[in-house]
Design a protein around this motif. Structure first.
Motif, short mmCIF file in Angstrom:
data_model
loop_
_atom_site.label_atom_id
_atom_site.label_comp_id
_atom_site.label_asym_id
_atom_site.label_seq_id
_atom_site.Cartn_x
_atom_site.Cartn_y
_atom_site.Cartn_z
N SER A 195 0.85 -1.18 0.00
CA SER A 195 0.00 0.00 0.00
C SER A 195 0.89 1.23 0.00
O SER A 195 2.10 1.13 0.22
CB SER A 195 -0.93 0.01 1.22
N ARG A 197 2.21 5.20 -1.64
CA ARG A 197 2.64 5.82 -2.88
C ARG A 197 4.07 5.46 -3.28
O ARG A 197 4.55 5.89 -4.32
CB ARG A 197 2.54 7.35 -2.74
N ASP A 321 -2.09 5.37 -4.82
CA ASP A 321 -1.81 4.24 -3.93
C ASP A 321 -1.55 2.99 -4.76
O ASP A 321 -2.44 2.51 -5.47
CB ASP A 321 -3.00 4.03 -2.99
#
Ligand SMILES: [Zn+2]
Length: 445
Positions: A195, A197, A321
């Motif tokens: 999960s 960025r 994400d």
């Protein structure tokens, strides 16, 4: 004899090498190949000069998603993008459409959905999922070019993965047919949840060992059954040696990789840039170099797009994400330019590119009329300027959604015209076609 069309080029990429030649076309097929200046008579005589003449590319890994998820991509948009990218045959993946192509009835629905919409020729993969074993031979007889399976969650619930015994049993059913089972080879036991960025964390969540463990299973099942198996979208270059070993041992195994694994490196991917998300992931530059070597050595056979788009909101969720974003890279229109940009820097030739992107995929899918400039074959031709550079402008993409990690990149090598069975597809400024689609739905043969 007067032909319908002759296309002349000083750089015709023929099966035995590149040379000046004239390719004469009668109806849908290549009728003769002669010298560049040969006095061949034809209704249309086109001289490409120094532009290269390539065989139409065969892309055996395209997710069209119609019917059922046509808002992700569809036959009309995908095949327009293919035509603009020099791809004259696509093989549609059995999943992401609803229904998935796991029965003869579903194949019929798929063919009905595609009929009349296709600008290039389209063949179909069947799916091997738990419980559809009795459908494999009927699908084979109905003309699918082979079967796809997953060894872990596919991302869509209607296309579940095979377990070890399921894999072996599907291969066993296909052993007598010469049909090929193409496998998404990642092992769920080696994959962690991802999960956020950070692209590096996403890559680390799907390590090379996940591919290695899955490919080991494929090799042992192929060895035990004698059936043909193929690894799709190989990313982990450490697996090249294992694949080479299996081939050397006589196991019927082949492999493909994709333009994005050969063009991009993980170090260049900005955080939150989910347009780069695919599974298995784009890895580092050292891995990329080793993948190139596997391709150059002939261990990796094919280069195909794994074009797998979705609506922009599913790609990013607005948040970048990597855990939530759909995994899949849209590149059907750009694969030839992306590969050529990197390949020419390495001193590779258009002969190599034609082998990787046309002849080898045609052989994988059992489409003998496709993938080479040869007398008797389909007159699928591409006029290609190997020296023209251009900046990728998403507004010029024919894919349903213009999301692509190649946006803004400068690529070298541009498709100027594409002919499908002798019919020119592209209009002014090499734009995708208008009018009546001329693509056909193919069966293995
Ligand atoms: Zn795919």
């Amino acid at each position: 004899m007067r032909y319908d069309l002759v296309v002349r080029s000083r750089r015709a990429v023929l099966p035995d090498g590149t040379r000046a030649a004239a390719v004469a076309v009668s109806g849908p097929a290549i009728a003769a190949i002669d010298g560049y200046l040969a006095p061949v008579e034809a209704d249309r005589d086109i001289d490409l000069g120094d532009l290269a003449l390539l065989p139409g590319l065969v892309d055996t890994h395209v997710h069209v998603n119609e019917p059922g998820r046509t808002e992700w991509e569809g036959f009309a948009t995908a095949t327009r993008a293919a035509a603009a990218g020099g791809v004259t045959t696509i093989c549609d993946m059995p999943l992401n459409s609803v229904p998935p192509t796991v029965s003869v009835a579903a194949l019929r629905e798929k063919r009905t959905a595609a009929a009349g919409k296709c600008w290039v020729d389209v063949a179909f993969w069947g799916g091997a999922v738990p419980g559809n074993e009795e459908s494999l031979l009927p699908l084979h007889e109905a003309g699918v070019v082979g079967f796809k399976c997953f060894l872990l969650d596919s991302g869509v619930p209607e296309f579940p993965p095979l377990d070890g015994p399921g894999l072996r049993s599907a291969l066993g059913s296909l052993a007598a047919t010469d049909s090929v089972l193409i496998v998404h080879a990642e092992d769920a036991a080696e994959i962690k949840a991802a999960s956020g960025r950070d692209f590096g964390s996403f890559v680390a969540s799907r390590p090379p060992v996940a591919e290695r463990r899955a490919i080991e299973k494929v090799i042992s099942a192929a060895a035990a059954t004698g059936a043909r198996a193929h690894i799709v979208h190989l990313s982990a270059a450490e697996c090249v040696a294992m694949i080479a070993g299996a081939k050397a041992a006589g196991i019927r195994l082949s492999a493909e990789t994709c333009p994005h694994y050969l063009y991009f490196a993980a170090e260049q991917v900005p955080d939150g840039a989910t347009e780069f998300k695919c599974c298995p992931p784009i890895r580092d530059a050292v891995n990329r170099e080793a993948l190139w070597r596997g391709l150059e050595a002939g261990v990796i056979d094919c280069l195909v797009s794994d074009h797998s788009p979705c609506p922009p909101e599913l790609k990013s969720f607005g948040s970048g994400d990597f855990g939530a974003a759909w995994g899949g890279i849209a590149s059907l229109q750009l694969g030839l330019s992306a590969v050529w940009t990197a390949a020419r820097r390495r001193g590779r030739t258009l002969d190599d590119v034609a082998r990787w992107m046309a002849a080898a995929p045609a052989a994988l899918a059992g489409l003998p009329a496709k993938g080479r400039l040869a007398v008797g074959g389909d007159a699928d031709l591409v006029a290609f300027d190997p020296d023209e550079a251009y900046v990728v402008d998403p507004a010029r993409l024919e894919h349903r959604h213009p999301v692509t990690p190649y946006a803004g990149r400068t690529l070298t090598g541009r498709v100027r015209q594409t002919w499908l069975r002798g019919t020119a597809l592209l209009g002014a400024d090499s734009r995708a076609p208008d009018g009546e689609p001329v693509g056909r739905l193919l069966k293995r043969g």
